[in-house]
Design an enzyme around this catalytic site. Structure first.
Site, PDB file in Angstrom:
ATOM      1  N   LYS A 116       0.431  -1.280  -0.421  1.00  0.00           N
ATOM      2  CA  LYS A 116       0.075  -0.473  -0.058  1.00  0.00           C
ATOM      3  C   LYS A 116       0.986   1.209   0.156  1.00  0.00           C
ATOM      4  CE  LYS A 116      -4.486  -1.908   2.342  1.00  0.00           C
ATOM      5  NZ  LYS A 116      -3.820  -2.909   2.450  1.00  0.00           N
ATOM      6  N   LYS A 158      -3.425   1.879   8.716  1.00  0.00           N
ATOM      7  CA  LYS A 158      -3.601   0.238   7.692  1.00  0.00           C
ATOM      8  C   LYS A 158      -2.592  -0.528   6.961  1.00  0.00           C
ATOM      9  CE  LYS A 158      -7.235   2.283   4.639  1.00  0.00           C
ATOM     10  NZ  LYS A 158      -6.977   2.551   3.157  1.00  0.00           N
ATOM     11  N   GLY A 164      -7.807  -6.988   3.018  1.00  0.00           N
ATOM     12  CA  GLY A 164      -9.170  -8.201   3.782  1.00  0.00           C
ATOM     13  C   GLY A 164      -9.314  -7.224   5.038  1.00  0.00           C
ATOM     14  N   HIS A 208     -17.797   2.585  -1.297  1.00  0.00           N
ATOM     15  CA  HIS A 208     -16.838   1.533  -1.551  1.00  0.00           C
ATOM     16  C   HIS A 208     -16.385   1.496  -3.730  1.00  0.00           C
ATOM     17  CE1 HIS A 208     -12.749  -1.332  -1.357  1.00  0.00           C
ATOM     18  NE2 HIS A 208     -13.356  -1.299  -2.112  1.00  0.00           N
ATOM     19  N   GLU A 275      -9.580   0.099  -6.699  1.00  0.00           N
ATOM     20  CA  GLU A 275     -10.606   0.138  -5.258  1.00  0.00           C
ATOM     21  C   GLU A 275     -10.169   1.771  -5.212  1.00  0.00           C
ATOM     22  OE1 GLU A 275     -10.733  -2.634  -2.801  1.00  0.00           O
ATOM     23  OE2 GLU A 275     -11.087  -4.474  -3.991  1.00  0.00           O
ATOM     24  N   ARG A 292      -5.592  -9.274 -10.089  1.00  0.00           N
ATOM     25  CA  ARG A 292      -5.559 -10.702  -9.896  1.00  0.00           C
ATOM     26  C   ARG A 292      -7.482 -10.425 -10.537  1.00  0.00           C
ATOM     27  NH1 ARG A 292      -8.818 -10.512  -5.666  1.00  0.00           N
ATOM     28  NH2 ARG A 292      -8.317  -9.616  -3.315  1.00  0.00           N
TER      29      ARG A 292
END
Length: 656
Positions: A116, A158, A164, A208, A275, A292
């Protein structure tokens, strides 16, 4: 030309990839653990190779065993599915070194987007909007605390690696920061082997939204619309839909262009998902890129008419993308839910055991992606998702109606599922209005009946009595004088009730205390009970398993155990002292030994299943006669663990 595809995964995604690969003429190879020897994906593939025991680390994460299976079978390409090794740069490189095509992006892109911190820096350089925050290299606690003062509160901690929701903390004020940093580091280290953290300004109650992108080796990249994944529980997606009811055409174009920029910036190839978090003013910020195929890819397939696995295989062969951006059209609306073996009314506890019946509903616009069938066993070793249920419609309301009906009509017996919970979400007015944000489940939906243990109603007990009284053949299992009410003792939801049942031909009357219910049986056979209830003919599906009876009607499921002919239990509701495992799992502690005196409700053994601890308790007062398990044992559901000799003196005293 690639000829033979090995699918390095299991369950529904393995089944889904195998079906497209076979349709395109590929030979297919499944890999499986010892626990999955009879799984659906092993039977659908042309060949299958066992790669180790049930434990994930020894099988589906065992890269050497998977590559050896590819060599043995002559597979020239590997599709990783999602999860497991799908975002493992080392595995991608190992495939390349072995001369096997990895159906996914290059290792460099996987590695960059797997961090990230590094991916956020790369996106800033590429001009993609990011959430303001701090991304220092291996920042210590003091550096993070200092940076937080500049960012302001609320903020998100984060984990740089993984996802997840693990290693993620929302912090509202400075006094909470230091402790949450320590907890996030510990969680991240345990989950991903890496405790690097970043900080971000919290976007409160965002949407989201993710963009499906595709790129090839020839410099082409496109986006295939967006998916709205705002309905989440603990940062994990529950409902996904395409297109988003919140996204305007202008916002879609802007986010799509940003997602393509992100893909080109890391020399991407194949399927990827960028995202974003989107605030109430439709400002969007890069969140992460998943390198993926996503779990929720079917909704994109249904609104574009494209097979994304076919696109992946085409790109892996070095071909250009099948369509240019201007050729991609969005048609209708699609919604997907994840059907799990879990109990929402009891903290979403995972469920294991036999799946006696699994019968998807049939209807226009419905799609089920699943890796299970009737008779399969849900084990504690893997994610307990049974299926993805997807509905398409000409518009959003049509898709919602079809999905609600599909959930209500899907027949599942043997395990508690989140089916009712999902149908309630789709029917909810906030969701229906397209106003559900990431806070929806925690706020406006938190008091929904599907999240509370429900007491079995007399109507449901009367339906159970119809089946028990008349048997599966439609003939009465017992007979009495017509005017006599016969007692029927049932256990349901942990409670024992005594019904007074009168069956006279096709009419049945049930009494529970002051409550009374009457039904007329129209027919009963082959797991289907038809009744006339208050003048309305209705159907109830059922499955009989010994003294256990599972029923489904009105969109709900319930179970009863017939105790009518069983010996009386001990006083004070005590059991018989035979203590079984409540589910498949591993014994992580044994707290008693033979000869030890125990009380009813005392914890005897601790069982671990699905990464959760479950106490196994005494059902009576007495003395431990035998301990039939030990720490470290793998046990099956209903396997006898401890025997307790009932304290007869105590029981006799209680009777007085």
């Amino acid at each position: 030309m690639l000829k033979k595809l090995l699918i390095a995964n299991r369950g529904e995604i393995a089944v889904r990839v195998i079906r497209t690969a076979k349709a395109l003429g590929y030979r297919t190879v499944a890999v499986y653990s010892e626990a999955d020897a009879n799984a659906m994906h092993t039977e659908l593939a042309d060949e299958a190779v066992c790669i180790g025991p049930a434990q994930v680390a020894a099988s589906y994460l065992n890269a050497d065993a998977i590559l050896d299976a590819a060599r043995k079978t002559g597979a020239d390409c590997i599709h990783p599915g999602y999860g497991f090794l799908s975002e493992n740069a080392g595995f991608s490189n190992a495939c390349k070194a072995a001369g096997i095509v990895f159906v996914g992006p290059p290792a460099s892109a996987i590695e960059l987007m797997g961090s990230k911190r590094r991916s956020k820096i790369a996106m800033q350089k590429a001009g993609v909007p990011v959430v303001p925050g701090y991304e220092g290299d291996n920042a210590g606690d003091d550096e993070l605390i200092a940076a937080a003062a500049d960012i302001g509160y609320p903020l998100m901690i984060k984990a740089s690696a993984g996802g997840g929701g693990r290693g993620m903390r929302l912090v509202h004020q400075e006094s909470e920061l230091a402790d949450n940093i320590k907890r996030a580091r510990s969680e991240s280290k345990q989950a991903f082997g890496d405790d690097e953290l970043i900080l971000e300004k919290a976007v409160i109650e965002p949407r989201h939204i993710e963009i499906q992108v595709f790129a090839d080796r020839h410099g082409n990249a496109v986006y295939l619309g967006e998916r709205d994944c705002s309905v989440q529980r603990r940062h994990q997606k529950v409902v996904e839909e395409a297109p988003s009811p919140f996204v305007t055409p202008e916002l879609r174009a802007a986010m799509g262009d940003a997602a393509v920029t992100a893909a080109l910036a890391c020399n991407y190839e194949g399927a990827g998902t960028v995202e974003f978090l989107v605030d109430k003013d439709r400002n969007f910020y890069f969140l992460e890129m998943n390198t993926r195929l996503q779990v929720e890819h079917p909704v994109t397939e249904l609104i574009t008419g494209q097979d994304l696995v076919a696109w992946q295989l085409s790109v892996a062969e070095g071909l250009p993308l099948p369509l240019a951006q201007n050729d991609i059209e969005l048609n209708g609306h699609a919604i997907e839910v994840r059907l799990y073996a879990e109990d929402p009314a009891n903290g979403f506890t995972p469920q294991t055991g036999p799946l006696h019946v699994f019968q998807p509903a049939e209807g226009e616009g419905l799609r089920y992606d699943t890796g299970v069938r009737s008779g399969d066993e849900v084990t504690p070793h893997y994610d307990p998702m049974l299926a993805k249920v997807i509905a398409w419609g000409e518009n959003r309301d049509e898709a919602r109606r079809r999905l609600i009906r599909a959930l209500e009509d899907t027949t599942i017996f043997g395990l508690t599922t989140n089916r009712y919970f999902l149908s309630r979400i789709i029917a909810d007015s906030t969701f229906g209005a397209g106003e559900a944000t990431t806070a929806f489940l925690q706020q406006s939906f938190s008091a929904d009946p599907s999240l509370q243990p429900a007491k079995t109603q007399i109507r449901q007990l009367a339906l159970a009595a119809c089946v028990l009284a008349h048997g599966t053949s439609g003939q009465e299992a017992w007979s009495n004088a017509p005017a006599t009410h016969t007692p029927m003792k049932l256990e349901t939801g942990g409670e024992t009730v005594e019904l007074l049942v009168q069956s006279n031909g096709q009419n049945l009357s049930a009494r529970l205390g002051h409550e009374h219910y009457e039904l007329t049986i129209a027919s009963i056979q082959n797991g289907l009970l038809c009744v006339v209830d208050k003048g309305i003919r209705q159907r109830c599906h059922y499955h009989r398993d010994g003294d256990s009876l599972h029923l489904q009607a009105f969109g709900k499921s319930w179970s009863v155990t017939d105790l009518t002919h069983q010996p009386a239990a001990g006083a004070n509701g005590e059991g018989n002292g035979r203590i079984p495992a409540s589910m498949d799992g591993a014994i992580i502690d044994v707290l008693v030994e033979p000869g030890q005196t125990v009380r009813q409700g005392e914890t005897l053994v601790i069982l671990e299943a699905m990464k959760m601890e479950h106490p196994v308790k005494a059902d009576c007062d007495g003395v431990v006669a035998q301990v039939l398990t030990r720490k470290g044992d793998q046990v099956r559901r209903n396997q006898l663990l401890v025997e307790v000799t009932i304290d007869e003196a105590s029981e006799s005293e209680n009777k007085k």
